[in-house]
Design a protein around this motif. Structure first.
Motif, PDB file in Angstrom:
ATOM      1  N   LEU A 136      -1.423   1.439   3.318  1.00 17.45           N
ATOM      2  CA  LEU A 136      -1.061   2.363   2.259  1.00 17.45           C
ATOM      3  C   LEU A 136       0.180   1.852   1.529  1.00 17.45           C
ATOM      4  CD1 LEU A 136      -1.803   5.081   0.958  1.00 17.45           C
ATOM      5  CD2 LEU A 136      -0.274   6.148   2.569  1.00 17.45           C
ATOM      6  N   VAL A 137       1.149   1.404   2.287  1.00 19.71           N
ATOM      7  CA  VAL A 137       2.381   0.903   1.669  1.00 19.71           C
ATOM      8  C   VAL A 137       2.087  -0.335   0.834  1.00 19.71           C
ATOM      9  CG1 VAL A 137       4.660  -0.088   2.135  1.00 19.71           C
ATOM     10  CG2 VAL A 137       3.884   1.895   3.419  1.00 19.71           C
ATOM     11  N   ALA A 138       1.307  -1.260   1.384  1.00 22.46           N
ATOM     12  CA  ALA A 138       1.014  -2.503   0.657  1.00 22.46           C
ATOM     13  C   ALA A 138       0.294  -2.218  -0.662  1.00 22.46           C
ATOM     14  CB  ALA A 138       0.167  -3.436   1.518  1.00 22.46           C
ATOM     15  N   VAL A 139      -0.649  -1.295  -0.645  1.00 19.01           N
ATOM     16  CA  VAL A 139      -1.454  -1.012  -1.830  1.00 19.01           C
ATOM     17  C   VAL A 139      -0.737  -0.080  -2.802  1.00 19.01           C
ATOM     18  CG1 VAL A 139      -3.624   0.003  -2.661  1.00 19.01           C
ATOM     19  CG2 VAL A 139      -3.623  -1.438  -0.623  1.00 19.01           C
ATOM     20  N   ASP A 140      -0.269   1.060  -2.313  1.00 20.32           N
ATOM     21  CA  ASP A 140       0.269   2.086  -3.200  1.00 20.32           C
ATOM     22  C   ASP A 140       1.748   1.915  -3.544  1.00 20.32           C
ATOM     23  OD1 ASP A 140      -2.187   3.255  -3.400  1.00 20.32           O
ATOM     24  OD2 ASP A 140      -1.785   4.840  -1.953  1.00 20.32           O
ATOM     25  N   VAL A 141       2.508   1.303  -2.654  1.00 26.78           N
ATOM     26  CA  VAL A 141       3.940   1.143  -2.915  1.00 26.78           C
ATOM     27  C   VAL A 141       4.239  -0.263  -3.424  1.00 26.78           C
ATOM     28  CG1 VAL A 141       6.251   1.203  -1.903  1.00 26.78           C
ATOM     29  CG2 VAL A 141       4.552   2.891  -1.205  1.00 26.78           C
ATOM     30  N   GLU A 142       3.740  -1.261  -2.712  1.00 26.45           N
ATOM     31  CA  GLU A 142       4.034  -2.648  -3.071  1.00 26.45           C
ATOM     32  C   GLU A 142       3.165  -3.181  -4.211  1.00 26.45           C
ATOM     33  OE1 GLU A 142       6.553  -4.433  -1.849  1.00 26.45           O
ATOM     34  OE2 GLU A 142       7.172  -2.811  -0.522  1.00 26.45           O
ATOM     35  N   GLY A 143       2.035  -2.523  -4.464  1.00 22.04           N
ATOM     36  CA  GLY A 143       1.198  -2.921  -5.593  1.00 22.04           C
ATOM     37  C   GLY A 143       0.180  -4.011  -5.320  1.00 22.04           C
ATOM     38  N   TYR A 144      -0.071  -4.313  -4.047  1.00 22.71           N
ATOM     39  CA  TYR A 144      -1.101  -5.296  -3.730  1.00 22.71           C
ATOM     40  C   TYR A 144      -2.470  -4.710  -4.033  1.00 22.71           C
ATOM     41  CZ  TYR A 144       2.250  -8.168  -1.132  1.00 22.71           C
ATOM     42  OH  TYR A 144       3.313  -8.959  -0.777  1.00 22.71           O
ATOM     43  N   SER A 145      -3.388  -5.570  -4.410  1.00 28.01           N
ATOM     44  CA  SER A 145      -4.770  -5.112  -4.571  1.00 28.01           C
ATOM     45  C   SER A 145      -5.363  -4.918  -3.187  1.00 28.01           C
ATOM     46  CB  SER A 145      -5.593  -6.156  -5.338  1.00 28.01           C
ATOM     47  OG  SER A 145      -5.775  -7.317  -4.538  1.00 28.01           O
ATOM     48  N   VAL A 146      -6.500  -4.261  -3.135  1.00 35.27           N
ATOM     49  CA  VAL A 146      -7.183  -4.067  -1.852  1.00 35.27           C
ATOM     50  C   VAL A 146      -7.510  -5.432  -1.236  1.00 35.27           C
ATOM     51  CG1 VAL A 146      -9.303  -3.210  -0.775  1.00 35.27           C
ATOM     52  CG2 VAL A 146      -8.061  -1.783  -2.411  1.00 35.27           C
ATOM     53  N   ALA A 147      -7.985  -6.350  -2.052  1.00 36.71           N
ATOM     54  CA  ALA A 147      -8.337  -7.685  -1.550  1.00 36.71           C
ATOM     55  C   ALA A 147      -7.104  -8.416  -1.023  1.00 36.71           C
ATOM     56  CB  ALA A 147      -8.999  -8.494  -2.658  1.00 36.71           C
ATOM     57  N   GLU A 148      -5.992  -8.314  -1.726  1.00 35.85           N
ATOM     58  CA  GLU A 148      -4.759  -8.970  -1.283  1.00 35.85           C
ATOM     59  C   GLU A 148      -4.249  -8.370   0.023  1.00 35.85           C
ATOM     60  OE1 GLU A 148      -2.798 -10.219  -5.596  1.00 35.85           O
ATOM     61  OE2 GLU A 148      -2.552  -8.163  -4.841  1.00 35.85           O
ATOM     62  N   ALA A 149      -4.282  -7.050   0.124  1.00 34.82           N
ATOM     63  CA  ALA A 149      -3.831  -6.388   1.343  1.00 34.82           C
ATOM     64  C   ALA A 149      -4.722  -6.755   2.522  1.00 34.82           C
ATOM     65  CB  ALA A 149      -3.797  -4.881   1.146  1.00 34.82           C
ATOM     66  N   ALA A 150      -6.020  -6.846   2.275  1.00 33.94           N
ATOM     67  CA  ALA A 150      -6.957  -7.230   3.337  1.00 33.94           C
ATOM     68  C   ALA A 150      -6.659  -8.640   3.839  1.00 33.94           C
ATOM     69  CB  ALA A 150      -8.394  -7.130   2.825  1.00 33.94           C
ATOM     70  N   ALA A 151      -6.423  -9.553   2.916  1.00 32.03           N
ATOM     71  CA  ALA A 151      -6.103 -10.927   3.305  1.00 32.03           C
ATOM     72  C   ALA A 151      -4.766 -10.977   4.046  1.00 32.03           C
ATOM     73  CB  ALA A 151      -6.069 -11.827   2.069  1.00 32.03           C
ATOM     74  N   LEU A 152      -3.801 -10.241   3.559  1.00 32.72           N
ATOM     75  CA  LEU A 152      -2.476 -10.204   4.173  1.00 32.72           C
ATOM     76  C   LEU A 152      -2.538  -9.700   5.613  1.00 32.72           C
ATOM     77  CD1 LEU A 152       0.653 -10.437   3.519  1.00 32.72           C
ATOM     78  CD2 LEU A 152       0.525  -8.005   3.008  1.00 32.72           C
ATOM     79  N   LEU A 153      -3.351  -8.677   5.840  1.00 33.02           N
ATOM     80  CA  LEU A 153      -3.440  -8.057   7.159  1.00 33.02           C
ATOM     81  C   LEU A 153      -4.565  -8.624   8.031  1.00 33.02           C
ATOM     82  CD1 LEU A 153      -2.791  -4.385   6.022  1.00 33.02           C
ATOM     83  CD2 LEU A 153      -1.197  -5.924   7.189  1.00 33.02           C
ATOM     84  N   GLY A 154      -5.410  -9.449   7.440  1.00 29.29           N
ATOM     85  CA  GLY A 154      -6.492 -10.064   8.203  1.00 29.29           C
ATOM     86  C   GLY A 154      -7.581  -9.097   8.616  1.00 29.29           C
ATOM     87  N   VAL A 155      -7.874  -8.141   7.736  1.00 31.81           N
ATOM     88  CA  VAL A 155      -8.932  -7.168   8.007  1.00 31.81           C
ATOM     89  C   VAL A 155      -9.862  -7.100   6.802  1.00 31.81           C
ATOM     90  CG1 VAL A 155      -7.494  -5.791   9.571  1.00 31.81           C
ATOM     91  CG2 VAL A 155      -7.557  -5.230   7.147  1.00 31.81           C
TER      92      VAL A 155
END
Length: 50
Positions: A1-20
């Protein structure tokens, strides 16, 4: 939630960042937003405190 809604990462970027998978990010964000809404909804109507 923080990565997407606060930091502004896309869903794809957050998924890659977190490995999910992207679907995991989407469902976690939806659940997180719902939990925040439940806990913060009283701020919309201060007379409705728990």
């Amino acid at each position: 939630l923080v990565a997407v809604d606060v930091e502004g990462y896309s869903v794809a970027e957050a998924a890659a960042l977190l490995g999910v998978p992207e679907g995991t990010i989407k469902s976690r964000c939806a659940r997180g937003r719902q939990r925040l809404k439940e806990r913060l909804d009283y701020l919309r109507d201060p007379g409705n405190r728990r």
